[in-house]
Design an enzyme around this catalytic site. Structure first.
Site, PDB file in Angstrom:
ATOM      1  N   ASP A   1       6.962  12.630  10.718  1.00  0.00           N
ATOM      2  CA  ASP A   1       5.836  13.011   9.850  1.00  0.00           C
ATOM      3  C   ASP A   1       6.247  13.006   8.378  1.00  0.00           C
ATOM      4  OD1 ASP A   1       3.255  13.716   9.331  1.00  0.00           O
ATOM      5  OD2 ASP A   1       3.521  15.842   9.787  1.00  0.00           O
TER       6      ASP A   1
ATOM      7  N   HIS B   1       5.151   3.908   5.494  1.00  0.00           N
ATOM      8  CA  HIS B   1       5.340   3.787   6.946  1.00  0.00           C
ATOM      9  C   HIS B   1       6.481   2.815   7.248  1.00  0.00           C
ATOM     10  CE1 HIS B   1       1.986   6.317   7.848  1.00  0.00           C
ATOM     11  NE2 HIS B   1       1.070   5.488   7.357  1.00  0.00           N
TER      12      HIS B   1
ATOM     13  N   LEU C   1      19.933   2.837  27.617  1.00  0.00           N
ATOM     14  CA  LEU C   1      19.242   3.644  26.611  1.00  0.00           C
ATOM     15  C   LEU C   1      17.750   3.387  26.742  1.00  0.00           C
ATOM     16  CD1 LEU C   1      19.351   5.380  23.939  1.00  0.00           C
ATOM     17  CD2 LEU C   1      19.145   3.222  22.742  1.00  0.00           C
TER      18      LEU C   1
HETATM   19  C1  FPP Z   1       3.174  10.211  10.119  1.00  0.00           C
HETATM   20  O1  FPP Z   1       3.225  10.364   8.699  1.00  0.00           O
HETATM   21  C2  FPP Z   1       3.538   8.862  10.531  1.00  0.00           C
HETATM   22  C3  FPP Z   1       2.711   7.975  11.156  1.00  0.00           C
HETATM   23  C4  FPP Z   1       1.302   8.286  11.466  1.00  0.00           C
HETATM   24  C5  FPP Z   1       3.160   6.630  11.531  1.00  0.00           C
HETATM   25  C6  FPP Z   1       4.599   6.546  11.914  1.00  0.00           C
HETATM   26  C7  FPP Z   1       4.915   5.130  12.175  1.00  0.00           C
HETATM   27  C8  FPP Z   1       6.076   4.530  11.822  1.00  0.00           C
HETATM   28  C9  FPP Z   1       7.223   5.213  11.179  1.00  0.00           C
HETATM   29  C10 FPP Z   1       6.242   3.085  12.135  1.00  0.00           C
HETATM   30  C11 FPP Z   1       6.579   2.963  13.570  1.00  0.00           C
HETATM   31  C12 FPP Z   1       6.340   1.616  14.086  1.00  0.00           C
HETATM   32  C13 FPP Z   1       6.827   1.206  15.265  1.00  0.00           C
HETATM   33  C14 FPP Z   1       6.537  -0.152  15.701  1.00  0.00           C
HETATM   34  C15 FPP Z   1       7.665   2.065  16.134  1.00  0.00           C
HETATM   35  P1  FPP Z   1       1.839  10.624   7.969  1.00  0.00           P
HETATM   36  O2  FPP Z   1       1.129   9.305   7.819  1.00  0.00           O
HETATM   37  O3  FPP Z   1       1.072  11.666   8.741  1.00  0.00           O
HETATM   38  O4  FPP Z   1       2.274  11.144   6.565  1.00  0.00           O
HETATM   39  P2  FPP Z   1       1.745  12.482   5.847  1.00  0.00           P
HETATM   40  O5  FPP Z   1       1.995  13.605   6.829  1.00  0.00           O
HETATM   41  O6  FPP Z   1       2.603  12.592   4.626  1.00  0.00           O
HETATM   42  O7  FPP Z   1       0.300  12.282   5.566  1.00  0.00           O
HETATM   43 MG    MG Z   2       1.182  13.743   8.787  1.00  0.00          MG
END
Ligand code: FPP
Ligand code: MG
Length: 304
Positions: free
Chosen positions: A35, A52, A149
Site C-alpha cells: 500500500d 505502481h 517457491l
Molecule cells: C496500493 O497502493 C497498490 C495497488 C492498488 C496496486 C499494487 C500493484 C503493484 C505494485 C503492481 C503489481 C503488478 C503485478 C503484475 C504483480 P495505492 O494505490 O492504494 O496507494 P495509496 O494508498 O497511496 O493511495
Molecule cells: Mg491505498
C-alpha cells in the site's frame, strides 16, 4: 529476472539476514499488502502509474529478500476487486503493467524453472480482460510443476468474493459429473476452506502491510486468523531491507503466541472435519473434480 531482482546486499545487510536465520524460525509464508504507491507518486510528483511501477520494482526486491531468507511462499495483493472503482485510466494503467509483467515472466520461464518458482494467481480472473486472463492462465500452467517457491498474486481478489465463490462451488457441485452430489452433512469449515483459491497453500505466518494503514482491506480474511500482523508507516515503494528484517524480528518475537492459536485452530478444524463427512469418498471426489475443473478453465483461458 524481472520478477526477482538482482539486489546487491551490503556486508552488514548480509550479516543481519544470516543472523536472523540463525536466531529464530523463518516464516514459511508471508503475505504482503503493497500500500501507498499513489502517495509515493504524489510525494515525488510522478504519475500514479509510475508509482505502481516503482511498487512492482520493490516487489522484485522483496521477492529476492524472501528467497534469500528461505521463505517458501509469498502472497501479494496486487489488485483488489474494489480497485475496479478507481478511474478507468488507473485501472487500465494497472492492467497494462500486469500485461507487461506477465508477458516478461513468460519470456523467463526457464529461469523460473531453474529456481523452481510456481506462479499462482488467486482471484476472480474472469473479471479481467481476456488477453490478461490468457497471460495469467498460461503463466500458471507453465509453472505448475515447480514446487520450491510459491508466488501467489492476488489479482481481482477480495476475501468476500473468494468465500462467495467457495460457497458457489459447493452448491453447484459438478453438474456434468455422474458422481454422487454432496450432502448437507458434508459441509464443514474444512470443506469451505478447501474450496478457497488458497486450497493448496498453508495460511500465511505473517501479513506485512505498508503505508500506516492498519486494516486487512478484505485480504485473506479467512486465512489470516492466526497470523502475525505487521504494519509499518513506510510507503510500499520506499521500504528497505531493514524494514523487511524488522518484520522478521517481530515475527520471531510473536510466533509462539500465534502458534498456540494456530494449533488450537488446526485441532478444531480436524475435529469438525471428522464429525462431518469430510473424509468420505464423496467429498474427496468432489475436491478432486474441483481441482480438475479449475485446471480445465485455465486451459480454456490460455487457448482463448
Ligand atoms: C496500493 O497502493 C497498490 C495497488 C492498488 C496496486 C499494487 C500493484 C503493484 C505494485 C503492481 C503489481 C503488478 C503485478 C503484475 C504483480 P495505492 O494505490 O492504494 O496507494 P495509496 O494508498 O497511496 O493511495
Ligand atoms: Mg491505498
Amino acid at each position: 529476472m524481472s520478477w526477482i531482482s538482482d539486489y546487491q546486499y551490503t556486508c552488514l545487510q548480509k550479516l543481519a539476514l544470516q543472523t536472523l536465520q540463525l536466531t529464530g524460525r523463518i516464516p514459511n509464508h508471508i503475505a504482503f499488502v503493497m500500500d501507498g504507491n499513489r502517495r509515493f507518486a504524489r510525494s515525488k510528483q510522478i504519475d500514479k502509474i509510475e508509482g505502481h511501477s516503482r511498487g512492482f520494482s520493490k516487489l522484485a526486491d522483496v521477492l529476492r529478500w524472501c528467497v534469500d531468507m528461505g521463505i517458501k511462499e509469498v502472497t501479494t495483493f496486487a489488485f483488489s476487486i474494489e480497485n475496479f472503482k478507481r478511474s478507468n485510466e488507473e485501472v487500465e494503467g494497472l492492467f497494462n503493467l500486469a500485461r507487461e509483467k506477465f508477458a516478461k515472466l513468460l519470456e523467463e520461464t526457464n529461469r523460473l524453472d531453474e529456481h523452481g518458482i510456481r506462479i499462482r494467481v488467486i482471484g476472480n480472473i474472469l473479471l479481467l480482460p481476456t488477453d490478461l486472463q490468457r497471460l495469467i492462465a498460461t503463466a500458471m500452467l507453465r509453472t505448475e510443476r515447480n514446487d520450491k517457491l510459491f508466488l501467489n498474486v492476488a489479482f481481482a481478489y477480495t476475501s468476500r468474493d473468494e468465500m462467495t465463490q467457495a460457497v458457489e462451488a459447493v452448491l453447484k457441485g459438478d453438474d456434468q459429473s455422474d458422481d454422487e452430489p454432496l450432502h448437507p452433512t458434508d459441509i464443514s469449515e474444512r470443506l469451505l476452506e478447501e474450496c478457497l483459491y488458497t486450497r493448496h497453500s498453508p495460511p500465511p505466518d505473517m501479513v506485512f502491510r505498508t503505508s500506516g494503514e492498519t486494516r486487512l482491506s478484505d485480504f485473506m480474511m479467512w486465512q489470516l486468523s492466526s497470523s502475525v500482523l505487521y504494519f509499518t508507516d513506510v510507503l510500499w515503494p520506499q521500504i528497505t531491507i531493514w524494514n523487511f528484517l524488522a518484520s522478521i524480528v517481530a515475527y520471531q518475537c510473536n510466533r509462539y503466541r500465534m502458534e498456540r492459536y494456530k494449533r488450537g485452530e488446526r485441532l478444531h478444524s480436524a475435529q469438525l472435519a471428522k464429525s462431518s463427512d469430510f473424509y468420505s469418498l464423496r467429498v474427496q471426489k468432489f475436491l478432486h473434480r474441483l481441482d480438475a475443473n479449475r485446471r480445465k478453465l485455465l486451459i480454456a483461458l490460455a487457448s482463448n
